[in-house]
Structures are given as structure tokens and as C-alpha cells.
Enzyme design. Sequence first.
Site, PDB file in Angstrom:
ATOM      1  N   HIS A 234       0.837  -1.203   0.000  1.00 14.80           N
ATOM      2  CA  HIS A 234       0.000   0.000   0.000  1.00 14.80           C
ATOM      3  C   HIS A 234       0.872   1.255   0.000  1.00 14.80           C
ATOM      4  O   HIS A 234       0.650   2.182  -0.788  1.00 14.80           O
ATOM      5  CB  HIS A 234      -0.920  -0.011   1.226  1.00 14.80           C
ATOM      6  N   GLU A 235       1.867   1.293   0.885  1.00 20.94           N
ATOM      7  CA  GLU A 235       2.760   2.453   0.949  1.00 20.94           C
ATOM      8  C   GLU A 235       3.557   2.606  -0.345  1.00 20.94           C
ATOM      9  O   GLU A 235       3.808   3.722  -0.801  1.00 20.94           O
ATOM     10  CB  GLU A 235       3.712   2.310   2.143  1.00 20.94           C
TER      11      GLU A 235
ATOM     12  N   HIS B 180       1.684   4.472  -3.028  1.00 19.69           N
ATOM     13  CA  HIS B 180       1.782   5.932  -2.976  1.00 19.69           C
ATOM     14  C   HIS B 180       3.002   6.409  -3.757  1.00 19.69           C
ATOM     15  O   HIS B 180       2.956   7.429  -4.444  1.00 19.69           O
ATOM     16  CB  HIS B 180       1.883   6.403  -1.524  1.00 19.69           C
TER      17      HIS B 180
ATOM     18  N   GLU C  16      -5.659   7.101  -1.292  1.00 22.46           N
ATOM     19  CA  GLU C  16      -5.585   5.913  -0.438  1.00 22.46           C
ATOM     20  C   GLU C  16      -6.305   4.726  -1.078  1.00 22.46           C
ATOM     21  O   GLU C  16      -5.840   3.583  -0.983  1.00 22.46           O
ATOM     22  CB  GLU C  16      -6.189   6.222   0.934  1.00 22.46           C
TER      23      GLU C  16
END
Length: 438
Positions: free
Chosen positions: A276-277, A280, A356
Amino acid sequence: MSKKWSIAAIILYVVYAIGMYFYIFHGASGGVPATLKGTVADPETFMTERELLLSDDFSKIRNFLFFIITPFEWLVYFLILFTGLSRAFEKWVDTKWKLIKNGAYLFLLYLFTTIIFYPIDYYRYTLSKDYGISTQEFSSWMRDFVIDFWVNFGTTLLVVLVLYWLIQKSAKKWWFYAWLLTIPFAIFMMYIQPVVIDPLYNEFYPLKDKELEEKILSLADQANIPSEHVFEVDMSEKTNALNAYVTGIGDNSRIVLWDTTLNSLTDEEILFIMAHEMGHYVEKHIYIGIASYLVSILVGLWLIARIMPWIISRFGNVLKIEKISDIRSLPLFFVLVSFLLFLSNPLSNYISRVQETRADEYAMELTGNAEAAVSTFQNLAKAGLSEVNPPFLVKIFRYTHPPMLERINTIARYSDLNENESETETETEKEKQTKPKD
């Protein structure tokens, strides 16, 4: 006149607070849609009855505090102006040296407001302790509180001294020059954050679990993300909440995992969080964030440069401000900044939630592990006593991330899409196999 304005401001705030109290505690209710009852998104399927009660109470109190603390800040600053306390601060530090005068004024103002807000800060600390989120001892919390004071005062001092120097030098274009200086300042702060500021609060060290580190770095390599080390931070002495993030820019960028996350989640769940990070990073969200921040600062300073002189020309006698370059106008500047930020929350939070959601989708593309994704979100909700589906105003003003209900649904939709694609591919293969040859 000032007394009447003060009383009116207090009455207006009390009416607002009462209205928000009824909205949060007796009016709004997110709840779980009937179609999602009993699914993995329903908190009743992964939270105990006690956790559900604590989550409901804790969320309502935190939401109420959010909506009343910021307007209370405006009230305090206005009362400082109405009562003449701002002018008194300026007189107490009267000197010919403008920089010393402005710096000393800011210190008095900052110290006074810190004392005023201390009971609220302490209540929030005890609230978190009572609900089992915080594990931090009071001495440790006070240490962080003092560090906060000096770090925030130091950065604010630099900004205020430069800002009022620019206002004195250029009454019409100070806002534009201030914005130009914001660009290198923001980048500099992002660069030093991981190596100078963050270590003041917590101890960072390379990830001890080398096997997990290798998995994370392998995942980063799949995403074409340059990274050599993963850091963990000792947070278990302060909180039971879970977190992981990517911070810094350039050579100082780093992947950081809280030890609470390492102790509570499986490797698969941690890899999903890391993916997930990484999403970004791949989606360039950090650069989009910087660009959005700079645009919002430009618009905000431009608005303040027009609103602030107008307020002083109309209500200067009541506020006891003669001109914008007077350092005693600083409380008014703080109110306008806070007010504009508050109004911009729905837009900035919406952009953040979109990013997100995209990062969640990217994590699924990279890991393909829907089960780990769902259990990760469930564990995050449990550890933080999160409200999985908040009321409308709470969502648009508070939530930088989609509520857990939406995040789990995103995973469910993605899984269904993959299943449908797999079924289509299988059917196509069967058609090829059964198709008669020429």
C-alpha cells in the site's frame, strides 16, 4: 464594545458546541448498510461486543472534540484580541529591535495558548489511555509535550519573523514572496523530518527481522522502488495502535514500521501494508501532495492578504489592531489560517481518500492476497477502535483515509473482478479447445 463582542463570541461558540453535541451523540449515525450485515466488512463479525461499545463511545468523543476544539482555538485568539491581551504582550516586549520584539511577542502568545490548551491535551491523553489505545506513561507523554512545544515554536518563530519582515518590506506583495519561500522551506522540512525531528520522539533502528526485510525489499524491487533499508520504531511503550509509512525525500527517504505492527500482524498482512505504501510512491502521490500543498498555500496567503486588511479597516478598533504589520495582529492571522484550513478539509480529505483507495488497489495488484488485505483492515480497526462507517460530516472533515467499510469493499470488488476475469479466461480457453478445426 469589546466586552459585547467577547460575550457574543462566547455565546456563538456555546450554541455551536451544543449543536455539534446533538449531531454527534444523538443525531448522526453511520451504521452498517443492511446489504453488508454479516459480511467481512461488518464489525460485528470481527469485533467483540465490548470492542463494539468502546469503538462507538471512543469515536463519538473524538469526533465531538475535533469539531469543538478548532473553533475554540478561534475563540481564544479573538478573546486575546478583544481583551487587549495581544496589545499588552506587545508592550511588555517593547524594543527598537523588531526581530527581538516579534520573537518575544510570539513566545508570550505561544506560551499563553499552550497553557490554555493544556487541559484539553491532557484530557485527550487520558481518554486514549482509558480506552486502551495509549500505553504511554505520563512522564513520557510530558516529555513529548515539551518537545512538541519547542519544535513547533522554533518552526513557527522562523515563519513569523520572515512573514512580518516581508509585510513591512512589501505591503502589497508580501503574500507572494512568502509563498516563494514556502517552497524550499517545505522541501527542507520534509528532508530533515526522518533524521532530525522524528528521532526526538522515538528510537529508530534497522528492521531486526531480516527475513521480513528481505521480503519487503523484494516487493519494493517488483515495484521498481529504490530502497535499501527498512526501519522499525519502538512505539509499543506509547500505543497499541498499528501503523507503517514511507517518509522523507531523496537520500533521507525510508520505510518505517511500528513495532506494534510487527508484533500484531502476520508477514502477509505486513507485506500488504508495505505494498500500500509503495503504491503511494508508484502513483507519485508524494509529488501530487507537495503540488497540492503549494497551491493551497498560494491561494490561502492570497486570500489572507485581502481579508486581513479588510477586517482591520472595519473592526480594527474592536480588535485593537491598527495595521497588518503590527505583530499584535498575529492572532488574527492564526485565526484566518486555521479557518481556511478547516474549510478546505473536505476537499483535501477527498483527494487523500482517492489516493488511499488507489494505493489499496495497487497493493492488491502487487500482492494478490485479498484475505491478508481484509484481515489487515480488520486488525487496524480493532487496534484503533475505528468507526468503520462514520457520519457524513465526520467523514468529509476528519477522514484522510476511506472508512474501513469502504476499504474492505474495495478489496471485495477487486477480488470479484479478478474472479470474473479468471472465469472469462477459462471460458475462452474452453471455447478454443472445443472449436472445430478447419
